[in-house]
Scaffold this active site. Sequence first.
Site, PDB file in Angstrom:
ATOM      1  N   GLY A 189       0.818  -1.206   0.000  1.00 28.87           N
ATOM      2  CA  GLY A 189       0.000   0.000   0.000  1.00 28.87           C
ATOM      3  C   GLY A 189       0.847   1.248   0.000  1.00 28.87           C
ATOM      4  CB  SER A 190       0.012   4.710   0.919  1.00 27.83           C
ATOM      5  OG  SER A 190      -0.390   4.581   2.279  1.00 27.83           O
ATOM      6  N   GLY A 224       2.490   1.981   5.284  1.00 21.52           N
ATOM      7  CA  GLY A 224       3.611   1.102   5.564  1.00 21.52           C
ATOM      8  C   GLY A 224       4.425   1.533   6.770  1.00 21.52           C
ATOM      9  CD  GLU A 227       7.231  -5.490  -2.170  1.00 22.98           C
ATOM     10  OE1 GLU A 227       7.481  -4.456  -2.818  1.00 22.98           O
ATOM     11  OE2 GLU A 227       8.006  -6.456  -2.127  1.00 22.98           O
ATOM     12  CB  CYS A 266       3.384  -0.073  -6.656  1.00 15.70           C
ATOM     13  SG  CYS A 266       3.584  -1.803  -7.066  1.00 15.70           S
TER      14      CYS A 266
END
Length: 522
Positions: free
Chosen positions: A255-256, A260, A277, A311
């Site tokens: 995610g963002s 994270g 990630e 991403c």
Amino acid sequence: MKTFKFAALIYKFMNISEILKALNIQPVNESASTGSNWFSNSSSELRVVSSPVDGKEIAQVKMATEAEYEKVVIQAQTAFNHWRLLPAPHRGEIVRQYGNKLREYKEPLGKLVSYEMGKILQEGLGEVQEMIDICDFAVGLSRQLYGLTMHSERPQHRMYEQWHPLGVVGVISAFNFPVAVWSWNAMLAAVCGDVCIWKPSEKTPLTAIACQHLLQSVLKENNIPEGVFNLIIGDYKIGELMSHDIRVPLVSATGSTRMGKKVGAAVGERLGRSLLELGGNNAIILSPNANIDMALRGVVFGAVGTCGQRCTTTRRLIIHESIYDTFKEKLVKAYSQITIGSPLEDGKLVGPLIDKDAVNAFLSAVAEVKNLGGTIVTGGTVHEGFESGCYVYPCIAEVENDWSIVQHETFAPILYIMKYKTIEEAIYMQNNVKQGLSSSIFTLNMQEAEQFLSTAGSDCGIANVNIGTSGAEIGGAFGGEKETGGGRESGSDSWKAYMRRQTNTINYSNNLPLAQGIHFDI
């Protein structure tokens, strides 16, 4: 194989209601599953899941509470005690059967991915194919969980290392790849002997529910106990519970960067493991030595594929000054030919953004570029021809690399273009952001390519030559550096993240010599 092809042919012509029925999606869906068992709290909040394609309601889901989370974790712990004792090839056989189940349902699941998330159908089908591929990879891996042997300095001693499963693995996935990223984690973790708890994005829970239903039949046919593959539908509160839970030794979160950092801090505080990630701010360097036509295709797909919601999306294009104007002209022409519309229709290249919040973020970024003195070359507005309000015209903007808006990742189809003079300057510009996921250079010059891949080159986890920043294969480890989080998923030796390493020394002599020549006589 003929059976799979026949099923695909049938599913291809189904409408959405028929697809939902085939995947066992109910009008109202339970919030948690431990395999065959589905349950929720009677007072659970209901969430309406709507499609960004047409704005219509698809179904509703119940949102889990702490009580459901607790039930899932306890069941997962119990299942781990059984699952870890099965031989790894046996675990791989379960994954193989699930891969075949995905082959059978590739068409309907791919279509649901497209309808719920908004990516074009070819990408939806490609995402399911990625799941199939990682299942195949995991099956092979189940016979290759190798350790090492080392020579001991002590006579008649043997040293080796082995790998043991960790336990319960938490998987927090994002909306943009609603099923593939879970499979990267879950299939590898499963053959490693772990059990999984999956918290999908609350924006795309239906594809996760469909995956769980497909797993259900495989688990039942093989008498696999409840709790090996678990699903829980909830908001950030469930993610917080998982991140702070000492019973979950590994949390894999996609995610963002903002999300994270919270997950990493919570897991780190209890000295657990986190596999992060996170965001990317990916750049392509375009050399005057490039194959320009090939580069154009790579740039356009990288920038507008999945409507800029990968991403690995190409966010920045660093063009040599000698070809800047020529390539910009080609790029604008290519953008004018992009077809925007329902991702379920043939011939469409760009579908909608996930929701109106994403549209507002897109418009805010465009406005900020203008405020900073940038030039909007093309696009940057909402497409008014669709009821959902989630379609936009992909944007190209002339900017400076050090502007705050360029340094920030906007999860939308905005391509920032800029000039460079020397390859050293281009590499510096490429690296001069906080994220470090994917990168690329288009050049036929060997020296430029090797410099880009050298220790003085790209600082990203992925560095490509003559292909774009997106479209990673499952065979290689996927992940990035800096604020991208440092995690690695999918191929190569990423499986080691889901296991604990143990070094063993066996003394088969009648003496007890100490290492380093130490004498301790009693």
